[in-house]
Design an enzyme around this catalytic site. Structure first.
Site, short mmCIF file in Angstrom:
data_model
loop_
_atom_site.label_atom_id
_atom_site.label_comp_id
_atom_site.label_asym_id
_atom_site.label_seq_id
_atom_site.Cartn_x
_atom_site.Cartn_y
_atom_site.Cartn_z
N SER A 1 1.38 -9.73 -1.39
CA SER A 1 1.12 -8.29 -1.21
C SER A 1 1.40 -7.77 0.19
O SER A 1 1.68 -6.58 0.37
CB SER A 1 -0.33 -7.98 -1.60
OG SER A 1 -1.23 -8.81 -0.90
N LYS A 25 0.80 -1.23 0.00
CA LYS A 25 0.00 0.00 0.00
C LYS A 25 0.84 1.28 0.00
O LYS A 25 0.44 2.29 -0.56
CB LYS A 25 -0.96 0.01 1.20
CG LYS A 25 -2.15 -0.91 0.99
CD LYS A 25 -3.24 -0.61 2.00
CE LYS A 25 -4.55 -1.29 1.64
NZ LYS A 25 -4.48 -2.76 1.77
N GLU A 52 -10.76 7.47 3.87
CA GLU A 52 -11.56 6.61 4.73
C GLU A 52 -10.77 5.32 4.90
O GLU A 52 -9.87 5.01 4.12
CB GLU A 52 -12.91 6.31 4.10
CG GLU A 52 -12.90 5.26 3.00
CD GLU A 52 -12.27 5.75 1.70
OE1 GLU A 52 -12.25 6.99 1.48
OE2 GLU A 52 -11.78 4.91 0.94
#
Ligand SMILES: *Cc1c(COP(=O)(O)O)cnc(C)c1O
Length: 425
Positions: free
Chosen positions: A381, A94, A116
């Site tokens: 990931s 991320k 959010e």
């Protein structure tokens, strides 16, 4: 090289019929500015070298590609390789895009990143980027999620972010999106909306993909250096689809089979999975057109996955396009298969994968069994430390929740269940 990449999306932000920007009138000008700023800096030598320096010295890139020999031997058949995004700073892919978004905000003269978050992973990644760039971070999060994902709330606060509890409706992700969006609408000049995946109105699906593309570019080079060839297969999990697009986008013009893995959850009954591309239909969500899981009223449906990063009723528009084109195969892995992969990788390789990534692993193991002498490159990931669920209730009895579930549900690797069972008793 890379003819696909240069022509997708088109100037209006469409991948075929998917994508676009369906915006309230007062945001049209804002989004135009974001696109212009991005187009300018993405060609700027200064911007590119700053991002490269951040990736190298702060994030710890390049992350390695690793040949998982014991996992491959166990699966039998083909060879499995892992792109180790779990070794990226903060433990997942991320940061690749939130650092890019932070740099973009800096360039545009914004003071704040707003976002959010559902499970809190995206909130932590945004808070990290804000801390690095000296920006404020305002993270909207449902009250229910705040209770459920408390460690991530602590992380965000440690990183200096303001966490805004959302108290209306179901008090989860959907309300958090509305709340963050309302706050953004009131003062868009001051802040940049930091979207957490290849979703949202144009230009976000493009810019998040471009920031994630480093995963694929590195992996392509590393894999060739290791083996002298390109991988035969790519596998990545798909929530919104950013880690998958990051890997896939560097191989789309190549003769490589590509698999995106969606969460099949508990069953294919509505509300018990989040396999958007497998079971969804075309619709508009959060300002873009895409495959969507919808209820009878055409609203985004309730979805579920054991991996909180995958439970989104939409999917990045580029994935919808690549599905219709037949370029990428979208497949599924259910909770049970995912947990099996989670425990297996931990045991045989000493790598605890995120439950999101374990979906990709589960499918890769299946593919390895079905094929012979091929290579399979999996995007790992993120790391799974966040998934062992050491809440106070569980630590009291020193039994992480998942271990209890797994002894009831999975087919053991020989010798494994015995060991767990004895620990439990
Ligand atoms: C958030 C997350 C995902 C899902 O997001 P994508 O945009 O689909 O990549 C996958 N893996 C990990 C580790 C995550 O944290």
């Amino acid at each position: 090289m890379s003819t696909y990449f240069k022509s997708h999306p088109n100037k209006e932000g469409f991948f075929g019929k998917y994508g676009g920007a369906f915006l309230p009138p007062q945001l049209i000008e804002q989004f135009k500015q974001i696109e212009e700023a991005y187009m300018t800096i993405s060609k700027s030598h200064l911007f590119i070298s700053e991002l490269r320096s951040i990736r190298k010295h702060y994030q710890g890139r390049p992350t390695p590609v690793y040949f998982a020999q014991r996992l491959s031997e166990m699966a039998g058949g083909s060879r499995i390789y892992l792109k180790r995004e779990d070794l990226n700073h903060m433990g997942a892919h991320k940061l690749n895009h939130t650092m890019g978004e932070g740099l973009l905000a800096k360039y545009m003269g914004k003071k704040k990143l707003i976002a959010e978050t559902g499970a809190g992973q995206h909130g932590v990644a945004v808070a990290t980027a804000a801390a690095y760039f000296g920006l404020e971070a305002e993270i909207h999060m449902g009250e229910v999620d705040i209770k459920k994902e408390y460690p991530n709330v602590v992380r965000m606060k440690l990183l200096g972010a303001k966490v805004v509890p959302v108290t209306h409706g179901a008090k989860t992700l959907k309300e958090a999106v509305d709340s963050a969006f309302d706050a953004y609408l009131k003062n868009p000049d001051e802040m940049l909306f930091a979207i957490g995946s290849v979703v949202g109105p144009h230009p976000y699906p493009m810019l998040v993909r471009d920031f994630q593309r480093v995963v694929g570019i590195e992996a392509r080079e590393q894999f060739q250096e290791m083996t002298g060839e390109l991988p035969d297969n790519l596998v990545a999990c798909v929530g919104g689809g950013s880690n998958a697009m990051g890997l896939f986008s560097a191989f789309l013009d190549d003769d490589v089979k590509i698999f995106g893995v969606e969460p099949a959850g508990k069953s294919f009954k509505p509300g018990e999975h989040a396999s958007t591309l497998t079971y969804g239909s075309e619709g508009v969500i959060h300002g873009f057109n895409t495959y969507l899981l919808q209820n009878d009223k055409g609203e985004p449906a309730e979805v579920y996955s054991i991996a909180s990063g995958l439970d989104y009723p939409g999917v990045g528009p580029e994935h919808s396009f690549l599905k219709d084109e037949g370029r990428v195969n979208y497949v599924t892995a259910n909770d049970k298969e995912t947990l099996e992969a989670f425990f297996t990788l931990s045991r045989v390789e000493g790598i605890i994968p995120a439950l999101e990534s374990a979906h990709a692993l589960a499918y890769a193991v299946k593919l390895a069994k079905e094929t012979h002498y091929e290579s399979i490159l999996v995007n790992l990931s993120g790391r799974g430390d966040k998934d062992i669920d050491l809440s106070p209730k569980n630590t009291a009895s020193a039994k992480p929740k998942l271990l209890i579930q797994i002894t009831k549900t999975r087919n053991p690797i020989p010798g494994f269940l015995l060991c767990e069972a004895s620990r439990d008793s």
